[in-house]
Enzyme design. Structure first.
Site, mmCIF file in Angstrom:
data_model
loop_
_atom_site.group_PDB
_atom_site.id
_atom_site.type_symbol
_atom_site.label_atom_id
_atom_site.label_comp_id
_atom_site.label_asym_id
_atom_site.label_seq_id
_atom_site.Cartn_x
_atom_site.Cartn_y
_atom_site.Cartn_z
ATOM 1 N N TYR A 154 -18.755 -4.959 36.254
ATOM 2 C CA TYR A 154 -18.154 -4.466 37.403
ATOM 3 C C TYR A 154 -16.783 -3.743 36.998
ATOM 4 C CZ TYR A 154 -18.107 -3.157 42.280
ATOM 5 O OH TYR A 154 -18.094 -2.402 43.750
ATOM 6 N N LYS A 161 -11.702 -2.946 44.185
ATOM 7 C CA LYS A 161 -12.176 -3.514 45.553
ATOM 8 C C LYS A 161 -11.234 -4.596 45.908
ATOM 9 C CE LYS A 161 -16.084 -1.109 46.252
ATOM 10 N NZ LYS A 161 -15.967 -0.154 47.380
#
Length: 255
Positions: A154, A161
């Site tokens: 990720y 995020k």
């Protein structure tokens, strides 16, 4: 008209296909009495085609969240379809390929900056662009992927995020005096277009389906969408700066 969102006017971003979480939000919102306006960028005809699959065809306006002119004109464009907004759904995220799939140490700043502008800063940008249309009782809801941990593959999207989650808290702080709430839904992994763009995303899928206490359906966007609707509704009038996990309980279980 009846339903959880009866009479509400919503701006929903991020509808790309009918497998998008945002599409499920828009669909359920209409079924629960809301008027919905969608945004799109780039292949606008694709979004317009998907919009026709909703219970009621929804208008689509073009918004590039990195374009100051688009943001400045958003309120006027929305007013062509509704006379105000009660809620905004932020379902926008993008990172260049260099920022994903194990490239954390090598991704150049230009690519990281793009990821942060589109995926993080846009939460504030979109909220401020919509603010002239909103009044006390309104809500901004965004979608995140639990940023309390470092996830394999990720990489910089995880950092983006984490920034989004912090930005939501600061938006809650600064918009609270106007009676506007800011909350996020942290959904588990779903097989959306965004997920398919992440190399090695199947690592998330395997872990979730094996360990989530409630189990996890990789193709069911409705639970996350329902949480968004609840936060947009009048049933959470004193909740802001919150992150609601819709992940089958995975976040609560130790390694």
């Amino acid at each position: 008209m009846s339903g959880l969102l009866a009479g509400k006017r919503l701006l929903v971003t991020g509808v790309i296909t009918d497998a998008s979480i945002a599409f499920s939000v828009a669909k359920l919102a209409q079924e629960n009495g809301a008027q919905v306006v969608l945004t799109g960028y780039g292949r606008l005809s694709l979004v317009e085609r998907i919009a026709r699959r909703l219970p009621e065809p929804a208008p689509v306006i073009e918004v590039d969240v990195t374009n100051d002119e688009h943001l400045a004109g958003l309120a006027d464009r929305v007013r062509e379809h509704v006379d105000g907004l009660d809620g905004v759904v932020h379902s926008i995220g993008f990172a260049p390929q260099s920022c994903l799939g194990g490239g954390f140490l090598d991704a150049p700043w230009a690519d990281v900056a793009t990821a942060l502008q589109v995926s993080t800063f846009s939460y504030k940008s979109l909220a401020m662009a919509a603010l002239p249309l909103m009044s006390s009782g309104g809500a901004v809801v965004g979608l995140t992927f639990d940023a309390t941990k470092a996830w394999p593959v990720y990489d910089w999207m995880g950092v983006a995020k984490a920034g989004l989650e912090s930005a939501s808290r600061y938006l809650a702080l600064h918009l609270g005096k106007q009676g506007i709430r800011s909350n996020l839904v942290a959904a588990g992994p779903l097989r959306t277009i965004a997920a398919k763009s992440i190399p090695g995303f199947d690592q998330f899928e395997d872990a979730w389906t094996e360990r989530a206490p409630l189990g996890w359906n990789l193709t069911d966007q409705e639970p996350a969408a329902r949480a968004c609707l609840a936060l947009l509704s009048d049933w959470f009038p004193a909740t802001t700066g919150e992150i609601v996990h819709v992940d089958g309980g995975y976040h609560a279980i130790g390694a």
